[in-house]
Design a protein around this motif. Structure first.
Motif, PDB file in Angstrom:
ATOM      1  N   VAL A 190      14.498 -11.076  -7.684  1.00  0.00           N
ATOM      2  CA  VAL A 190      14.299 -12.359  -7.016  1.00  0.00           C
ATOM      3  C   VAL A 190      13.401 -12.172  -5.794  1.00  0.00           C
ATOM      4  O   VAL A 190      12.482 -12.956  -5.540  1.00  0.00           O
ATOM      5  N   GLU A 192      11.242  -9.785  -5.434  1.00  0.00           N
ATOM      6  CA  GLU A 192       9.909  -9.470  -5.942  1.00  0.00           C
ATOM      7  C   GLU A 192       9.202 -10.765  -6.347  1.00  0.00           C
ATOM      8  O   GLU A 192       8.005 -10.926  -6.096  1.00  0.00           O
ATOM      9  N   ALA A 193       9.965 -11.676  -6.956  1.00  0.00           N
ATOM     10  CA  ALA A 193       9.387 -12.966  -7.336  1.00  0.00           C
ATOM     11  C   ALA A 193       8.879 -13.689  -6.093  1.00  0.00           C
ATOM     12  O   ALA A 193       7.755 -14.203  -6.081  1.00  0.00           O
ATOM     13  N   ALA A 194       9.680 -13.700  -5.038  1.00  0.00           N
ATOM     14  CA  ALA A 194       9.263 -14.372  -3.812  1.00  0.00           C
ATOM     15  C   ALA A 194       7.941 -13.783  -3.317  1.00  0.00           C
ATOM     16  O   ALA A 194       7.008 -14.503  -2.972  1.00  0.00           O
ATOM     17  N   THR A 195       7.861 -12.468  -3.321  1.00  0.00           N
ATOM     18  CA  THR A 195       6.628 -11.811  -2.871  1.00  0.00           C
ATOM     19  C   THR A 195       5.469 -12.152  -3.801  1.00  0.00           C
ATOM     20  O   THR A 195       4.373 -12.478  -3.354  1.00  0.00           O
ATOM     21  N   ALA A 196       5.739 -12.093  -5.098  1.00  0.00           N
ATOM     22  CA  ALA A 196       4.668 -12.312  -6.075  1.00  0.00           C
ATOM     23  C   ALA A 196       4.084 -13.721  -5.969  1.00  0.00           C
ATOM     24  O   ALA A 196       2.940 -13.942  -6.329  1.00  0.00           O
TER      25      ALA A 196
END
Ligand SMILES: Nc1ncnc2c1ncn2[C@@H]1O[C@H](COP(=O)(O)OP(=O)(O)OP(=O)(O)O)[C@@H](O)[C@H]1O
Ligand SMILES: [Mg+2]
Lengths: 290, 391
Positions: A190, A192-196
């Motif tokens: 999650v 990582e998703a925010a960063t991506a």
């Protein structure tokens, strides 16, 4: 047999008591102004909270708790039970004492949350800070409370100020721990998703980490309240008025009957605060949207 | 016409561990990943990877677990910083981007779909999909409109206000896909997006992805460890092993001319793995009866479940045959024993039978096929429609 093998030699024992006492006294003398300001601020806030609570008529107070109780538990009889508990406290002649106790609890919980929340976040985000702070937290929780009650009294005199300090030092620990734990626990994918998707560090914190950690953080608030409750009698020893003081006085006179009512009152308040805050955590988990 | 290259990767390496210099030396001298790890403690996740991705195409990366696929795809949006090598997006070296440029790149150009969805459980479907727009400060009304549009595109209209926990796996990944599409990126990175889904949902999602791709013409970089999926989706397939790319080719050329045994094995596995078998499409029979049941009871069961045949099993679930509602009524009226009326000429198949084989049987069968395990126990039934629709 040589004497020094049987008994720890006198010559090897050291004595720092005077040094520390004198140090704190001198420190307090030199910074009297500073401590006075803090003291005034604390007394002012706690009295403010107390005045506000007293301003609410007793029946309205009970009604509000009944309503909140019904809402968070979704059961009518639970709310009414909370109301009955408060009614009992009132009829035991302890309403005013309860408000006094509550105002210290509220002040220390607010202070714990205001300080503990950002510290907890810092610990979660900066692993270096964590290495330093964690042992301090362990210390704060395991050191017998009286040890830091004394310097608090030396600095602020007896009364609610050192009581607030001691309660906060004790009660802030779960707030810090659980905030930090909650943030640590957030799913890696999650994050990582925010960063991506192009979140800044601050956006990730505010939009993802804190909301995801909120149930755990609320558990921290709940535990902080419980820890603060457990300090009520200890605080009475250094002169904080309220239910704790009633128990202390009764204990000194060995009057069981007189100690029992405030004792039960403390249990009731603890139960009500615990259930209501836990109910709020549950609510959060049940309704994840907005 | 020259190729329209959107992403170009040159000599990309990623090493994990302290002693990178020594590991690099060893790798240059031709040591393999395991030897390097044993000697230096450094994991070579990527070694000298180069490729180009054409705009609007689906580029599939395939390889065994640990071959470096995730590391590679994460380098493309800088979730992972490469140890060395270059990555160009539309001719620009993305490793030279400033912090703000990286944010803009992630917000507008490239987005990602995750294996375990990476959805935010504290937000509903709508707000998950709108997340990418929210972080770039698109006004609320605008981003919600766009999010609704994307939710409709992936076929989830009506689910906007639902909590993520109320969705099935397939629906969650639709949300993941809608979220990735919402910011209208040029490139979609998809790291094993369908691996967590069961085979049927997976085929559905592959189909969905292809149809969305034909509408939106995004460039997709797609990771899988399933060669069927790779060949089905990929315009180009790159096959990885121990951090290196072994072969890049179209599916046709790759199956015609595999570069080495590793690739050949992968391709040979194609027809065995992940092929749908009976157990993937079977359903639980609605109506089961035992031979010793009364006919009237069987009739009631069939009536209650709105079916005209019941499957007959013994106490150990061993399949005996079927009984139709007409026969059951006959048995009741004429007071005949049920076992005498059980039809045993029912087509059955083993639960591991491949669907294409079932097709011919299913076409002839009057009743839904009975699916049995090796002991002859009834595991489920398959209707003709189920076979046809899943092929
Ligand atoms: N953060 C990390 N630290 C150390 N080693 C890592 C790290 N991330 C990946 N690796 C190693 O790099 C290699 C490649 O990993 P990667 O996750 O890219 O493989 P993969 O092809 O995606 O595998 P899978 O199919 O299991 O997802 C593995 O040997 C892995 O152990
Ligand atoms: Mg992976």
């Amino acid at each position: 047999m040589k004497d020094y093998l049987l008994k720890f030699p006198d010559a090897w024992q050291f004595d720092v008591n005077d040094v520390i006492d004198n140090g704190i006294k001198a420190f307090s003398r030199n910074h009297r102004e500073f401590f006075n300001i803090i003291k005034k601020g604390v007394v002012f806030s706690i009295h403010g909270i107390k005045d506000f609570l007293s301003f609410i008529p007793w029946w309205l107070f009970i009604l509000i708790i009944v309503l909140i109780g019904c809402r968070v538990s979704r059961k009518k009889h639970v709310g009414i039970l909370y109301g009955a508990m408060l009614f009992f406290i009132g009829s035991a002649g302890l309403w005013d004492h309860m408000l006094q106790t509550l105002s210290i609890i509220i002040a220390s919980v607010v202070l714990s949350v205001l300080l503990g929340f950002p510290i907890g976040i810092l610990l979660a985000l900066k692993k270096d800070a964590e290495r330093i702070v964690r042992p301090i937290l362990d210390l704060m929780q395991t050191m017998p409370t009286f040890v830091y009650l004394i310097p608090a009294v030396m600095l602020f005199g007896v009364g609610i100020t050192p009581a607030l300090m001691a309660t906060t030092i004790y009660a802030i620990v779960p707030m810090i721990r659980l905030t930090s734990h909650g943030i640590d626990q957030v799913d890696k994918e999650v994050l990582e998703a925010a960063t991506a998707f192009g979140s800044t560090t601050l956006q990730t914190l505010v939009k993802v980490q804190i909301p995801q950690a909120l149930p755990t953080i609320m558990t921290g608030v709940n535990q902080t309240i419980m820890m603060a409750m457990s300090m009520v009698v200890t605080c009475a020893i250094i002169g904080a008025e309220g239910l704790g003081m009633e128990i202390l006085v009764a204990t000194n006179r060995t009057e069981m009957g007189k100690a029992l009512m405030p004792g039960i009152s403390i249990v009731f308040i603890a139960v009500i605060l615990d259930r209501i805050t836990q109910g709020l955590v549950g609510d959060r988990e049940r309704m994840p949207n907005e | 016409m020259s190729k329209d290259v959107i992403i170009k990767v040159e000599n990309l390496c990623k090493l994990y561990g302290k002693n990178k210099a020594e590991a690099t030396e060893l790798m240059k001298r031709g040591a393999d990943k395991d030897t390097v790890y044993k000697k230096t403690g450094v994991t070579v996740a990527l070694w000298d990877v180069s490729f180009e991705v054409e705009r609007g195409k689906i580029f599939v990366i395939i390889g065994l677990s640990g071959s470096g696929k995730s590391t590679l795809i994460r380098c493309l949006n800088l979730l992972t910083k490469p140890t060395s090598g270059k990555i160009y997006f539309e001719g620009e070296d993305i490793q030279k981007f400033s912090k703000q440029q990286i944010l803009n790149y992630r917000r507008n150009k490239i987005s990602m779909v995750f294996q375990n969805f990476g959805l935010m459980s504290h937000r509903n479907v709508l707000n998950n999909v709108a997340y990418g727009l929210e972080v770039k400060n698109v006004p609320r009304q605008l981003r919600e409109n766009k999010a609704r549009e994307m939710i409709a595109l992936v076929g989830l209209d009506g689910w906007e206000e639902q909590a993520i926990s109320n969705l099935s796996g397939g629906m969650k990944q639709r949300v993941g896909l809608a979220r990735a599409l919402a910011s209208d990126p040029d490139v979609l990175l998809m790291d094993e997006p369908f691996s967590a889904l069961d085979p049927l949902v997976r085929r559905e999602m592959q189909f969905e992805l292809l149809s969305i791709q034909s509408k939106l013409e995004k460039t997709i970089i797609f990771i899988t460890h399933d060669i069927n999926e790779a060949f089905k989706l990929g315009d180009t397939v790159a096959i990885m092993r121990d951090g290196k790319i072994i072969q890049i080719d179209t599916p046709e050329r790759m199956s015609a001319r595999p570069a080495d045994d590793y690739v050949r094995e992968f391709i040979e596995s194609a027809d065995k793995t992940q092929i749908l078998t009976a157990k993937h499409v079977m359903i639980r029979p609605k109506c089961l009866v035992k031979p010793k049941d009364m006919p009237s009871q069987a009739i009631r069961e069939m009536g209650a479940n709105d079916v005209s045949t019941a499957y007959v099993v013994d106490d150990k679930m061993k399949f005996l045959g079927v009984i139709t509602i007409d026969d059951a009524i006959l048995a009741r009226d004429k007071n005949l024993p049920m076992p005498s009326l059980i039809k045993t000429d029912v087509y059955t198949c083993h639960e591991d039978t491949i669907l294409s084989e079932i097709l011919s049987i299913a076409a002839e069968s009057k009743y839904p096929l009975a699916v049995l395990d090796s002991q002859g126990k009834l595991k489920g039934i398959i209707s003709k429609a189920a076979v046809l629709s899943s092929l």
